[in-house]
Write an enzyme that holds these catalytic residues in place. Structure first.
Site, PDB file in Angstrom:
ATOM      1  N   GLY A 150       0.822  -1.208   0.000  1.00 39.99           N
ATOM      2  CA  GLY A 150       0.000   0.000   0.000  1.00 39.99           C
ATOM      3  C   GLY A 150       0.849   1.249   0.000  1.00 39.99           C
ATOM      4  CB  ALA A 151       4.371   1.589  -0.808  1.00 40.96           C
TER       5      ALA A 151
ATOM      6  NE  ARG B  62      -3.308   7.230  -3.949  1.00 41.78           N
ATOM      7  CZ  ARG B  62      -3.440   6.258  -4.857  1.00 41.78           C
ATOM      8  NH1 ARG B  62      -3.746   5.037  -4.475  1.00 41.78           N
ATOM      9  NH2 ARG B  62      -3.259   6.500  -6.131  1.00 41.78           N
TER      10      ARG B  62
ATOM     11  CB  VAL C 170      -1.730  -8.360  -0.711  1.00 38.83           C
ATOM     12  CG1 VAL C 170      -0.481  -7.511  -0.914  1.00 38.83           C
ATOM     13  CG2 VAL C 170      -2.903  -7.511  -0.230  1.00 38.83           C
TER      14      VAL C 170
ATOM     15  CG  ASN D  23      -0.130   0.965   4.656  1.00 39.61           C
ATOM     16  OD1 ASN D  23      -0.716   1.474   5.606  1.00 39.61           O
ATOM     17  ND2 ASN D  23      -0.170   1.487   3.434  1.00 39.61           N
TER      18      ASN D  23
ATOM     19  CB  SER E 229      10.542  -6.326  12.699  1.00 36.67           C
ATOM     20  OG  SER E 229       9.383  -5.791  13.288  1.00 36.67           O
TER      21      SER E 229
ATOM     22  CE1 TYR F  80      -9.815   0.204   7.212  1.00 37.22           C
ATOM     23  CE2 TYR F  80     -10.273   1.253   9.322  1.00 37.22           C
ATOM     24  CZ  TYR F  80      -9.413   1.010   8.269  1.00 37.22           C
ATOM     25  OH  TYR F  80      -8.155   1.563   8.269  1.00 37.22           O
ATOM     26  CB  ALA F  81     -14.700  -2.195  13.186  1.00 35.61           C
TER      27      ALA F  81
ATOM     28  CE  LYS G 111      -7.034  -1.688   8.648  1.00 29.78           C
ATOM     29  NZ  LYS G 111      -5.703  -1.942   8.021  1.00 29.78           N
TER      30      LYS G 111
END
Length: 232
Positions: free
Chosen positions: A8-9, A11, A52, A78, A122, A140-141, A144
């Site tokens: 997710g790099a 932006r 992904v 991310n 890591s 979303y909750a 996550k």
């Protein structure tokens, strides 16, 4: 330098993380957007466009890691999406899509790359303060919250060779939050004890610390970066 892989790099938070890590790692940046190549070119990094959630995407990332001149020492999961709606109006397809990307992608890429990460390396996953519950973000909750469980399970599974932690951002300035009605944004920010929205760089600093040797005795943890709004 060792390799850091950031998904997710293209932006937002992912780009800020990549910029922060560029001083201590070579980078492999992953995103579905072609903008990832612009970010990578600016940072002198490698890039791969990949999904992904798809086996072909995971295979492309693994191939890029295997082709790099340095072994990976850090994976930052991310990549994520939102498809917000009130729970009684949420389409099942939107629920499944968000869980598939946010949780499924985190699981799949960590599983694929864990054996390739150097001893002492890591993994840092992006959860969210929303896992405590946000109106209009049921999917979303849930996703996550799953990332938190995934983080703790992987931390146990890969100890002592790898550390696995999560960062849970609160309200952060982004294209999405910038499009919110002004009165809604003001109400949210007024509810933050530090009285400001977070910046992507705030999250990037937390990710960089958890991925560093300075956090060498920290694993299986969730670090809230939310201006104090970690409840209610």
């Amino acid at each position: 330098m060792s390799l850091a892989v950031v998904t997710g790099a293209a932006r937002g938070i992912g780009r800020a993380v990549a910029e922060r890590l560029a001083t201590r790692h070579s980078l492999l940046l992953v995103d579905m957007s072609p903008a990832v190549h612009e970010t990578a070119a600016r940072l002198g990094a490698a890039a791969v466009r990949a999904d992904v959630t798809e086996p072909e995407g995971i295979a492309a990332i693994v191939a890029a890691v295997d082709g790099a001149s340095e072994a990976p020492a850090l994976l930052v999961n991310n990549a994520g999406i939102t498809r917000d709606a009130l729970i009684h109006k949420m389409e099942e397809a939107d629920f499944r899509a968000v869980v598939r990307v946010n949780l499924g992608g985190t699981y799949a890429l960590t599983e694929a790359l864990a054996s390739r990460i150097v001893d002492g390396g890591s993994v840092v996953n992006l959860s969210s303060r929303a896992q405590l519950g946000n109106v209009g973000q049921f999917n979303y909750a849930v996703s996550k919250t799953g990332v938190v469980g995934c983080t703790r399970a992987f931390a146990l599974a890969h100890a002592p060779r790898l550390r696995v932690n999560a960062v849970a951002p609160g309200f952060v300035e982004s294209e999405m939050t910038g499009a919110m009605p002004a009165h809604v944004r003001e109400r949210v920010v007024n509810g933050v004890p530090l009285s400001r929205a977070g910046q992507p760089q705030d999250i990037a600093e937390a990710v960089a610390w958890l991925g560093s040797k300075e956090a060498g005795y920290v694993t299986g943890q969730v670090l809230y970066v939310c201006g104090g709004r970690s409840f209610g």
